[in-house]
Write a protein that holds these residues in place. Structure first.
Motif, PDB file in Angstrom:
ATOM      1  N   GLN A 432      21.661  16.480   4.131  1.00 10.11           N
ATOM      2  CA  GLN A 432      20.843  15.358   3.679  1.00 10.11           C
ATOM      3  C   GLN A 432      21.662  14.278   2.997  1.00 10.11           C
ATOM      4  N   TYR A 454      22.641   9.284  13.770  1.00 11.58           N
ATOM      5  CA  TYR A 454      21.210   9.474  14.019  1.00 11.58           C
ATOM      6  C   TYR A 454      20.942  10.676  14.919  1.00 11.58           C
ATOM      7  N   GLU A 461      19.686   9.447   6.223  1.00  6.28           N
ATOM      8  CA  GLU A 461      18.892   8.238   6.432  1.00  6.28           C
ATOM      9  C   GLU A 461      19.716   6.964   6.478  1.00  6.28           C
ATOM     10  N   GLN A 462      20.690   6.814   5.585  1.00  5.44           N
ATOM     11  CA  GLN A 462      21.442   5.574   5.590  1.00  5.44           C
ATOM     12  C   GLN A 462      22.812   5.739   4.959  1.00  5.44           C
ATOM     13  N   GLU A 481      18.354   1.853  10.968  1.00  2.00           N
ATOM     14  CA  GLU A 481      16.956   1.499  10.749  1.00  2.00           C
ATOM     15  C   GLU A 481      16.252   1.172  12.054  1.00  2.00           C
ATOM     16  N   ARG A 484      15.507   4.426  13.766  1.00  2.00           N
ATOM     17  CA  ARG A 484      14.405   5.160  13.140  1.00  2.00           C
ATOM     18  C   ARG A 484      13.067   4.535  13.481  1.00  2.00           C
ATOM     19  N   ALA A 490      11.581  10.345  12.264  1.00  2.00           N
ATOM     20  CA  ALA A 490      12.657  10.079  11.310  1.00  2.00           C
ATOM     21  C   ALA A 490      12.354  10.770   9.985  1.00  2.00           C
ATOM     22  N   SER A 491      13.386  11.331   9.356  1.00  2.00           N
ATOM     23  CA  SER A 491      13.248  11.983   8.057  1.00  2.00           C
ATOM     24  C   SER A 491      14.612  12.030   7.407  1.00  2.00           C
TER      25      SER A 491
END
Length: 502
Positions: A432, A454, A461-462, A481, A484, A490-491
């Motif tokens: 994560q 991705y 996420e970023q 982004e 996603r 997306a998570s």
């Protein structure tokens, strides 16, 4: 409920069961309060319940007096002092102009002290009122926890609070009354001494304790360390030095801490820690922490080697070694800690932040992940401007072996992100948070980096900008982004990029 309006005959039978009644009162006592002791709703409610009936009196009074913020409430029970203590105009000035408690007032003061279980003393304002009490008086026979935040007190002041039932004692400054605390408080399990004191006095204090489970104190001498190795109940030791203290540990014999699970050193002389690790075995050790201001490469190597040889191969789960200041002149040799720690097969957390170049390449990262199947957090802070030797292909290969990994910080080469087609079929859904001290991707590769992150790391996420080219990492974030937004699955959380100049 007003006491006069209460009818005992109408009380539910369940309230006559002491266990049920105590559970109700305990939950009432745990309600948050925002006002002072005498004005809080919880304290007023317990006081009202104590006056309601004989059934309620004892459990309500026990809880009412269980946790005391000082001596003031107890002194308020003395008839002569009550009006002065609770007069908002006098506040604390009155205590300097009244006589100490007389013998006939002792009973009023001690009436509720036996109910006190936890006490915090942060001021010596009222100590002079107790001077007429015999020094052997056990004022708090049921006290379990004491937090003593007073400095520069007189000999004997602390004695009134050293109950035979005391389990936890925290003292902001070493007090001479503590020298033989283990003799007076034989049940003592936890002691915290925050300030440095004479080594001899501190050693005597520690050696008087026979049932310790937790110890936090300044550096100890050889006699204290040898004593601690004989305490079978000892689980955690934390040594905190307010300054670097140079004293030899030259009388250590080889011994074993059978049940010690946590060992932490802060601002301790590295050579002393290395000596301790070399002379003792820790077959139950689960956590090791070392935090210092400066950690030269040679000392870091000695520390890691000594740690790897302390017989904790099958138990050690968490290692954290860090230094605060950068070394002006450091060795060009890389730190070999990763290879030395491969023996810890139960490792969950490894954090190294030592201002030393930490050697890591694809092969070693793969070997590490093979050796640490339960690893959850791996952080190798690389403070040096060196081209990373871990490739993106090597990173993906290593991630296949660590299904529990959630946080990763390693130097990765983003200049070449070519990976085989088999890697594109792999997904790591546990990772994560990823902090990458890396060479920067080419501007034209921003979309490719985003697509790989991705597809392979869907829970990330970023990319947070590091100290490199902010615009390049922002481009990666923008492409992430967009990807996603095209998918409803997306998570994840964050990947923070600490990119370094190349």
């Amino acid at each position: 409920m007003h006491p006069l309006s209460f009818n005992v005959e109408q009380m539910h039978r369940a309230l006559f069961v002491s266990e049920v009644l105590l559970e109700i009162f305990i939950n009432l006592n745990q309600l948050p309060t925002t006002e002072g002791w005498t004005q809080s709703l919880t304290q007023r409610s317990l006081a009202a319940l104590a006056r309601t009936c004989k059934t309620f009196h004892e459990p309500a009074m026990d809880l009412l007096w269980a946790n005391m913020p000082g001596l003031r409430p107890l002194l308020g029970c003395v008839t002569r002092l009550h009006s002065m203590i609770y007069d908002p105009e006098t506040k604390y000035s009155w205590s300097q102009c009244v006589d100490p408690l007389a013998e006939h007032e002792f009973h009023e003061f001690l009436r509720h002290s036996a109910r006190v279980r936890s006490m915090t003393i942060s001021s010596n304002t009222y100590f002079r009122l107790l001077t007429a009490l015999p020094i052997e008086t056990c004022v708090f026979p049921g006290l379990i926890s004491l937090s003593w935040m007073v400095q520069r007190t007189n000999i004997g002041d602390l004695h009134f609070f050293l109950s035979p039932t005391l389990l936890n004692c925290s003292v902001s400054e070493f007090h001479s009354d503590l020298t033989h605390i283990g003799t007076r408080c034989a049940a003592l399990e936890a002691i915290t001494l925050l300030e440095d004191s004479g080594t001899v006095q501190l050693s005597a204090t520690v050696r008087s304790c026979k049932r310790l489970k937790y110890l936090e104190c300044p550096p100890l001498d050889s006699a204290a360390w040898m004593h601690l190795s004989t305490v079978p109940t000892l689980l955690k030791v934390k040594i905190v030095a307010s300054r670097i203290i140079h004293f030899p540990l030259d009388n250590l014999n080889f011994a074993t801490f059978l049940n010690l699970t946590t060992l932490c050193f802060r601002r301790m002389e590295v050579a002393a820690v290395v000596t301790i690790m070399q002379h003792f075995e820790f077959p139950s050790l689960k956590e090791f922490e070392m935090h210092v201001r400066v950690l030269p490469w040679a000392e870091a190597e000695q520390l890691c080697r000594a740690l790897s040889q302390c017989k904790a191969n099958q138990t050690l789960e968490h290692i954290c070694i860090s230094s605060r200041d950068r070394i002006p002149q450091h060795s060009g040799d890389p730190l070999t800690a990763v290879r030395q720690f491969l023996c810890f097969t139960q490792l969950r957390t490894l954090r190294l932040s030592t201002h030393c170049f930490i050697y890591l390449d694809d092969d070693l990262l793969l070997e590490a992940m093979t050796s640490w199947p339960y690893i959850r957090s791996l952080s190798l802070d690389d403070w040096h401007i060196c081209p990373p030797t871990v490739t993106f292909r090597g990173l993906i290969a290593a991630l296949r072996l660590c299904p529990y990994l959630q946080y990763l910080q390693v130097p990765v080469d983003f200049r070449n992100i070519d990976i085989g087609p088999e890697a594109k079929l792999f997904q790591n859904t546990s990772l994560q948070n990823l902090t990458i001290a890396s060479s920067e991707p080419k501007e034209t590769d921003s979309e490719a980096v985003a697509r790989i992150i991705y597809s392979v790391l869907p829970a990330v996420e970023q990319v947070m900008r590091g100290n490199g080219n902010v615009r390049l990492w922002n481009n990666v974030n923008r492409h992430l982004e967009l990807l996603r937004n095209k998918s409803s699955s997306a998570s994840g959380h964050f990947i923070t990029g600490a990119a370094s100049q190349t």
